[in-house]
Design a protein around this motif. Structure first.
Motif, PDB file in Angstrom:
ATOM      1  N   LYS A   1      18.370   0.219 -45.076  1.00  0.00           N
ATOM      2  CA  LYS A   1      17.813   0.477 -43.751  1.00  0.00           C
ATOM      3  C   LYS A   1      18.169  -0.595 -42.724  1.00  0.00           C
ATOM      4  CE  LYS A   1      13.976   3.197 -45.505  1.00  0.00           C
ATOM      5  NZ  LYS A   1      12.519   3.331 -45.596  1.00  0.00           N
ATOM      6  N   VAL A   2      18.915  -1.628 -43.153  1.00  0.00           N
ATOM      7  CA  VAL A   2      19.337  -2.698 -42.249  1.00  0.00           C
ATOM      8  C   VAL A   2      20.851  -2.553 -42.065  1.00  0.00           C
ATOM      9  CG1 VAL A   2      19.438  -5.188 -41.885  1.00  0.00           C
ATOM     10  CG2 VAL A   2      17.494  -4.181 -43.126  1.00  0.00           C
ATOM     11  N   PRO A   3      21.287  -2.194 -40.858  1.00  0.00           N
ATOM     12  CA  PRO A   3      22.715  -1.916 -40.631  1.00  0.00           C
ATOM     13  C   PRO A   3      23.665  -3.023 -41.085  1.00  0.00           C
ATOM     14  CG  PRO A   3      21.426  -1.265 -38.724  1.00  0.00           C
ATOM     15  CD  PRO A   3      20.485  -1.979 -39.643  1.00  0.00           C
ATOM     16  N   SER A   4      23.302  -4.281 -40.867  1.00  0.00           N
ATOM     17  CA  SER A   4      24.219  -5.384 -41.191  1.00  0.00           C
ATOM     18  C   SER A   4      24.411  -5.601 -42.683  1.00  0.00           C
ATOM     19  CB  SER A   4      23.759  -6.677 -40.524  1.00  0.00           C
ATOM     20  OG  SER A   4      22.415  -6.930 -40.837  1.00  0.00           O
ATOM     21  N   THR A   5      23.526  -5.085 -43.515  1.00  0.00           N
ATOM     22  CA  THR A   5      23.686  -5.252 -44.968  1.00  0.00           C
ATOM     23  C   THR A   5      23.802  -3.928 -45.710  1.00  0.00           C
ATOM     24  OG1 THR A   5      21.278  -5.358 -45.286  1.00  0.00           O
ATOM     25  CG2 THR A   5      22.457  -7.459 -45.035  1.00  0.00           C
ATOM     26  N   LYS A   6      23.732  -2.848 -44.989  1.00  0.00           N
ATOM     27  CA  LYS A   6      23.737  -1.511 -45.592  1.00  0.00           C
ATOM     28  C   LYS A   6      24.898  -1.285 -46.562  1.00  0.00           C
ATOM     29  CE  LYS A   6      23.585   3.322 -44.205  1.00  0.00           C
ATOM     30  NZ  LYS A   6      23.510   4.251 -43.075  1.00  0.00           N
ATOM     31  N   HIS A   7      26.095  -1.731 -46.173  1.00  0.00           N
ATOM     32  CA  HIS A   7      27.283  -1.485 -47.002  1.00  0.00           C
ATOM     33  C   HIS A   7      27.615  -2.658 -47.915  1.00  0.00           C
ATOM     34  CE1 HIS A   7      27.885   2.210 -44.839  1.00  0.00           C
ATOM     35  NE2 HIS A   7      27.799   1.549 -43.695  1.00  0.00           N
ATOM     36  N   ARG A   8      26.690  -3.613 -48.020  1.00  0.00           N
ATOM     37  CA  ARG A   8      26.935  -4.794 -48.851  1.00  0.00           C
ATOM     38  C   ARG A   8      25.982  -4.847 -50.047  1.00  0.00           C
ATOM     39  NH1 ARG A   8      26.503  -9.567 -44.966  1.00  0.00           N
ATOM     40  NH2 ARG A   8      27.322 -10.696 -46.750  1.00  0.00           N
ATOM     41  N   ARG A   9      25.285  -3.757 -50.289  1.00  0.00           N
ATOM     42  CA  ARG A   9      24.335  -3.704 -51.414  1.00  0.00           C
ATOM     43  C   ARG A   9      25.068  -3.561 -52.744  1.00  0.00           C
ATOM     44  NH1 ARG A   9      20.960   1.229 -50.280  1.00  0.00           N
ATOM     45  NH2 ARG A   9      22.914   1.968 -49.509  1.00  0.00           N
ATOM     46  N   PRO A  10      24.476  -4.014 -53.830  1.00  0.00           N
ATOM     47  CA  PRO A  10      23.120  -4.562 -53.974  1.00  0.00           C
ATOM     48  C   PRO A  10      23.050  -6.007 -53.494  1.00  0.00           C
ATOM     49  CG  PRO A  10      24.199  -4.542 -56.104  1.00  0.00           C
ATOM     50  CD  PRO A  10      25.144  -3.874 -55.131  1.00  0.00           C
ATOM     51  N   LEU A  11      21.839  -6.401 -53.116  1.00  0.00           N
ATOM     52  CA  LEU A  11      21.579  -7.733 -52.589  1.00  0.00           C
ATOM     53  C   LEU A  11      20.572  -8.455 -53.468  1.00  0.00           C
ATOM     54  CD1 LEU A  11      21.097  -6.393 -49.007  1.00  0.00           C
ATOM     55  CD2 LEU A  11      23.000  -7.833 -49.687  1.00  0.00           C
ATOM     56  N   LYS A  12      20.679  -9.778 -53.444  1.00  0.00           N
ATOM     57  CA  LYS A  12      19.744 -10.594 -54.214  1.00  0.00           C
ATOM     58  C   LYS A  12      19.169 -11.657 -53.289  1.00  0.00           C
ATOM     59  CE  LYS A  12      21.206 -12.092 -58.246  1.00  0.00           C
ATOM     60  NZ  LYS A  12      21.743 -12.931 -59.343  1.00  0.00           N
ATOM     61  N   LEU A  13      17.845 -11.808 -53.319  1.00  0.00           N
ATOM     62  CA  LEU A  13      17.187 -12.864 -52.555  1.00  0.00           C
ATOM     63  C   LEU A  13      17.381 -14.169 -53.316  1.00  0.00           C
ATOM     64  CD1 LEU A  13      15.265 -13.712 -50.207  1.00  0.00           C
ATOM     65  CD2 LEU A  13      13.379 -13.257 -51.784  1.00  0.00           C
ATOM     66  N   ILE A  14      18.055 -15.148 -52.683  1.00  0.00           N
ATOM     67  CA  ILE A  14      18.330 -16.397 -53.398  1.00  0.00           C
ATOM     68  C   ILE A  14      17.597 -17.594 -52.805  1.00  0.00           C
ATOM     69  CG2 ILE A  14      20.564 -15.650 -54.296  1.00  0.00           C
ATOM     70  CD1 ILE A  14      21.858 -17.437 -52.079  1.00  0.00           C
ATOM     71  N   TYR A  15      16.985 -17.439 -51.607  1.00  0.00           N
ATOM     72  CA  TYR A  15      16.338 -18.588 -50.989  1.00  0.00           C
ATOM     73  C   TYR A  15      15.433 -18.113 -49.863  1.00  0.00           C
ATOM     74  CZ  TYR A  15      15.922 -23.161 -48.699  1.00  0.00           C
ATOM     75  OH  TYR A  15      15.449 -24.323 -48.159  1.00  0.00           O
ATOM     76  N   PHE A  16      14.295 -18.777 -49.704  1.00  0.00           N
ATOM     77  CA  PHE A  16      13.468 -18.545 -48.519  1.00  0.00           C
ATOM     78  C   PHE A  16      12.638 -19.774 -48.206  1.00  0.00           C
ATOM     79  CE2 PHE A  16      10.632 -17.144 -51.899  1.00  0.00           C
ATOM     80  CZ  PHE A  16       9.389 -17.618 -51.497  1.00  0.00           C
ATOM     81  N   GLU A  17      12.260 -19.881 -46.944  1.00  0.00           N
ATOM     82  CA  GLU A  17      11.395 -20.941 -46.454  1.00  0.00           C
ATOM     83  C   GLU A  17      10.297 -20.289 -45.625  1.00  0.00           C
ATOM     84  OE1 GLU A  17      14.917 -24.250 -45.668  1.00  0.00           O
ATOM     85  OE2 GLU A  17      13.810 -23.438 -43.974  1.00  0.00           O
ATOM     86  N   ALA A  18       9.097 -20.864 -45.689  1.00  0.00           N
ATOM     87  CA  ALA A  18       7.980 -20.359 -44.884  1.00  0.00           C
ATOM     88  C   ALA A  18       7.761 -21.289 -43.695  1.00  0.00           C
ATOM     89  CB  ALA A  18       6.717 -20.279 -45.726  1.00  0.00           C
ATOM     90  N   CYS A  19       7.540 -20.690 -42.531  1.00  0.00           N
ATOM     91  CA  CYS A  19       7.252 -21.445 -41.309  1.00  0.00           C
ATOM     92  C   CYS A  19       5.930 -20.942 -40.738  1.00  0.00           C
ATOM     93  CB  CYS A  19       8.351 -21.245 -40.270  1.00  0.00           C
ATOM     94  SG  CYS A  19       9.974 -21.826 -40.789  1.00  0.00           S
ATOM     95  N   LEU A  20       5.266 -21.801 -39.993  1.00  0.00           N
ATOM     96  CA  LEU A  20       3.972 -21.429 -39.412  1.00  0.00           C
ATOM     97  C   LEU A  20       4.102 -20.663 -38.104  1.00  0.00           C
ATOM     98  CD1 LEU A  20       1.975 -24.687 -40.171  1.00  0.00           C
ATOM     99  CD2 LEU A  20       1.726 -22.452 -41.262  1.00  0.00           C
ATOM    100  N   SER A  21       5.273 -20.678 -37.493  1.00  0.00           N
ATOM    101  CA  SER A  21       5.445 -19.934 -36.243  1.00  0.00           C
ATOM    102  C   SER A  21       6.763 -19.171 -36.256  1.00  0.00           C
ATOM    103  CB  SER A  21       5.417 -20.882 -35.036  1.00  0.00           C
ATOM    104  OG  SER A  21       6.610 -21.630 -34.959  1.00  0.00           O
ATOM    105  N   GLN A  22       6.790 -18.097 -35.483  1.00  0.00           N
ATOM    106  CA  GLN A  22       7.998 -17.294 -35.360  1.00  0.00           C
ATOM    107  C   GLN A  22       9.109 -18.124 -34.724  1.00  0.00           C
ATOM    108  OE1 GLN A  22       7.494 -13.743 -33.039  1.00  0.00           O
ATOM    109  NE2 GLN A  22       9.510 -12.962 -33.558  1.00  0.00           N
ATOM    110  N   GLU A  23       8.739 -18.943 -33.757  1.00  0.00           N
ATOM    111  CA  GLU A  23       9.718 -19.787 -33.079  1.00  0.00           C
ATOM    112  C   GLU A  23      10.417 -20.739 -34.062  1.00  0.00           C
ATOM    113  OE1 GLU A  23       9.905 -23.065 -29.453  1.00  0.00           O
ATOM    114  OE2 GLU A  23       7.979 -22.184 -30.005  1.00  0.00           O
ATOM    115  N   ASP A  24       9.642 -21.361 -34.947  1.00  0.00           N
ATOM    116  CA  ASP A  24      10.222 -22.272 -35.941  1.00  0.00           C
ATOM    117  C   ASP A  24      11.133 -21.529 -36.915  1.00  0.00           C
ATOM    118  OD1 ASP A  24       8.976 -24.461 -34.841  1.00  0.00           O
ATOM    119  OD2 ASP A  24       7.346 -24.514 -36.322  1.00  0.00           O
TER     120      ASP A  24
END
Length: 90
Positions: free
Chosen positions: A37-60
């Motif tokens: 459902k995300v155009p930029s990754t639609k044709h690059r599946r399958p995908l794997k989540l390899i990293y994430f960071e949590a921030c307290l604000s959308q701006e950060d």
């Protein structure tokens, strides 16, 4: 967790390239990527989540996403995820 914004890195198992994004709902956003459902990754599946960071604000989270897309951000991720990338080469 509510109240957080997440900056995340996906890797395409099809072409080996990374995708960097941010969201307020990581499980829902990852599901959207997986379902094509995300155009930029639609044709690059399958995908794997390899990293994430949590921030307290959308701006950060947005600033962090932009940084991780720069040359220095990619160098940071290379060092941060060195053991992951090394294990993928085997």
């Amino acid at each position: 967790m509510e109240g957080f914004y997440y900056t995340y890195i996906l890797v395409s198992e099809k072409d080996g390239k990374n995708y960097t994004g941010y969201t307020s709902n990581l499980p829902l956003r990852f599901e959207a990527h997986q379902k094509g459902k995300v155009p930029s990754t639609k044709h690059r599946r399958p995908l794997k989540l390899i990293y994430f960071e949590a921030c307290l604000s959308q701006e950060d989270a947005l600033k962090r996403e932009k940084y991780l897309k720069t040359h220095y951000g990619k160098m940071y991720l290379g060092k941060r995820l060195k053991s992951y990338f090394t294990s993928q080469e085997k």
